[in-house]
Design an enzyme around this catalytic site. Structure first.
Site, PDB file in Angstrom:
ATOM      1  N   GLU A  40      33.390  48.671  89.189  1.00 49.33           N
ATOM      2  CA  GLU A  40      33.065  49.968  89.775  1.00 49.33           C
ATOM      3  C   GLU A  40      32.517  49.768  91.189  1.00 49.33           C
ATOM      4  O   GLU A  40      31.884  48.762  91.489  1.00 49.33           O
ATOM      5  CB  GLU A  40      32.018  50.664  88.903  1.00 49.33           C
ATOM      6  CG  GLU A  40      31.631  52.055  89.378  1.00 49.33           C
ATOM      7  CD  GLU A  40      30.571  52.715  88.508  1.00 49.33           C
ATOM      8  OE1 GLU A  40      30.480  53.957  88.542  1.00 49.33           O
ATOM      9  OE2 GLU A  40      29.834  52.000  87.794  1.00 49.33           O
ATOM     10  N   LYS A 114      36.158  59.324  88.083  1.00 51.45           N
ATOM     11  CA  LYS A 114      35.166  59.227  87.012  1.00 51.45           C
ATOM     12  C   LYS A 114      34.731  60.618  86.545  1.00 51.45           C
ATOM     13  O   LYS A 114      34.312  61.450  87.351  1.00 51.45           O
ATOM     14  CB  LYS A 114      33.965  58.434  87.509  1.00 51.45           C
ATOM     15  CG  LYS A 114      32.885  58.179  86.482  1.00 51.45           C
ATOM     16  CD  LYS A 114      31.775  57.341  87.118  1.00 51.45           C
ATOM     17  CE  LYS A 114      30.658  57.031  86.135  1.00 51.45           C
ATOM     18  NZ  LYS A 114      29.589  56.224  86.771  1.00 51.45           N
ATOM     19  N   CYS A 154      32.582  53.078  83.861  1.00 53.08           N
ATOM     20  CA  CYS A 154      31.164  52.903  83.564  1.00 53.08           C
ATOM     21  C   CYS A 154      30.620  53.897  82.535  1.00 53.08           C
ATOM     22  O   CYS A 154      30.890  53.755  81.345  1.00 53.08           O
ATOM     23  CB  CYS A 154      30.364  52.943  84.860  1.00 53.08           C
ATOM     24  SG  CYS A 154      28.707  52.195  84.714  1.00 53.08           S
TER      25      CYS A 154
END
Length: 278
Positions: A40, A114, A154
């Site tokens: 990330e 994300k 994540c």
């Protein structure tokens, strides 16, 4: 298929981070990897909104993306850029936390923004408000590469239904690039990633940021490291520990079908009424 997890300790200068990332990608390919994944925010780890505004670029102008696409084409590999922080041009000034699947010709095969934002207060005074600086995505993504790859980033890993949806859309490999905090990493990292693999019968590849990240503005951040590769039956195939570097792992894609045949839970969904909320 040989894959590689690139573990980084990115600072808040994208120009300084890029040569390290490129060097490690080349090292991975020299070790035989045909699929390479970075963590990330490979281009910048920063707690300063002012610093991000000063150095981030739109996707079309981003030098990290342009260079890594060229490297993928030169080396003829599949590359998952775990994510890049990018300007969006939105009126509220928020950025995108965007993952990319790059093909062996350097083309962008897929993008994923994300979805789940890390807005938490941890014991010890650590506070994160990712949604203040980043806009959430709204579209789950599975793309064809050397296998069917489901993209995530994540904090997404705490939302099991996302990964079930990716697997039911055909994903065989789930990528979970991360910049995980140390307290949550010590408590949950291995457990969550193994659970996502077991629940879906997928390989999980989770390249991570690690260590204390240098900062010219704002407070330095610490991340957990331990880039992880997990097999569809839940075995940890590789753990990178805490050092910057490359971890190689061989994936037998036939293991996906074997795991799903033993526990075919992806085909056992049933409708149900949700409980009433108090």
């Amino acid at each position: 298929m040989r894959a590689a997890l690139v573990q980084l300790c990115s600072g808040d200068d994208p120009d300084a981070n890029l040569p390290v990332t490129e060097r490690l990608i080349r090292e991975a390919v020299a070790g035989g990897a045909m699929l390479v994944a970075t963590p990330e925010v490979s281009n910048i780890v920063s707690s300063s909104r002012a610093r991000q505004n000063a150095v981030l670029r739109l996707e079309a102008d981003d030098p990290t993306l342009a260079r890594l696409r060229a490297v993928a084409a030169e080396l003829g590999i599949w590359l998952v850029i775990g994510s890049l922080a990018l300007k969006t041009g939105d009126a509220d000034g928020r950025f995108a936390n965007r993952s990319f699947l790059i093909g062996p010709d350097g083309a962008i095969i897929a993008r994923y923004d994300k979805i789940h934002m890390f807005d938490v207060e941890l014991a010890g005074g650590e506070t994160y408000r990712e949604s203040a600086g980043f806009r959430p995505g709204a579209q789950a993504v599975v793309a064809d590469g050397p296998a069917r790859i489901g993209l995530s980033v994540c904090y997404d890993m705490r939302f099991a239904q996302l990964y079930r949806d990716l697997a039911q859309a055909g994903a065989e490999i789930l990528t979970v690039p991360a910049a995980f905090t140390v307290p949550t990493g010590q408590a949950h990292w291995h457990t969550l990633l193994r659970a996502r693999a077991i629940e879906t019968g997928c390989f999980v590849l989770a390249p991570a940021q690690t260590g204390t990240h240098p900062a010219t503005e704002g407070k330095p951040r610490r991340t957990y490291g331990h880039s992880l590769a997990v097999a569809p039956w839940g075995e940890v195939l590789a753990d990178a520990g805490e050092d910057v570097g490359v971890t190689l792992v061989d994936l037998d894609l036939a293991a996906v079908a074997r795991a799903r045949a033993m526990v075919p839970s992806l085909g056992h969904d049933r409708p149900y009424a949700a409980p009433e909320r108090s």
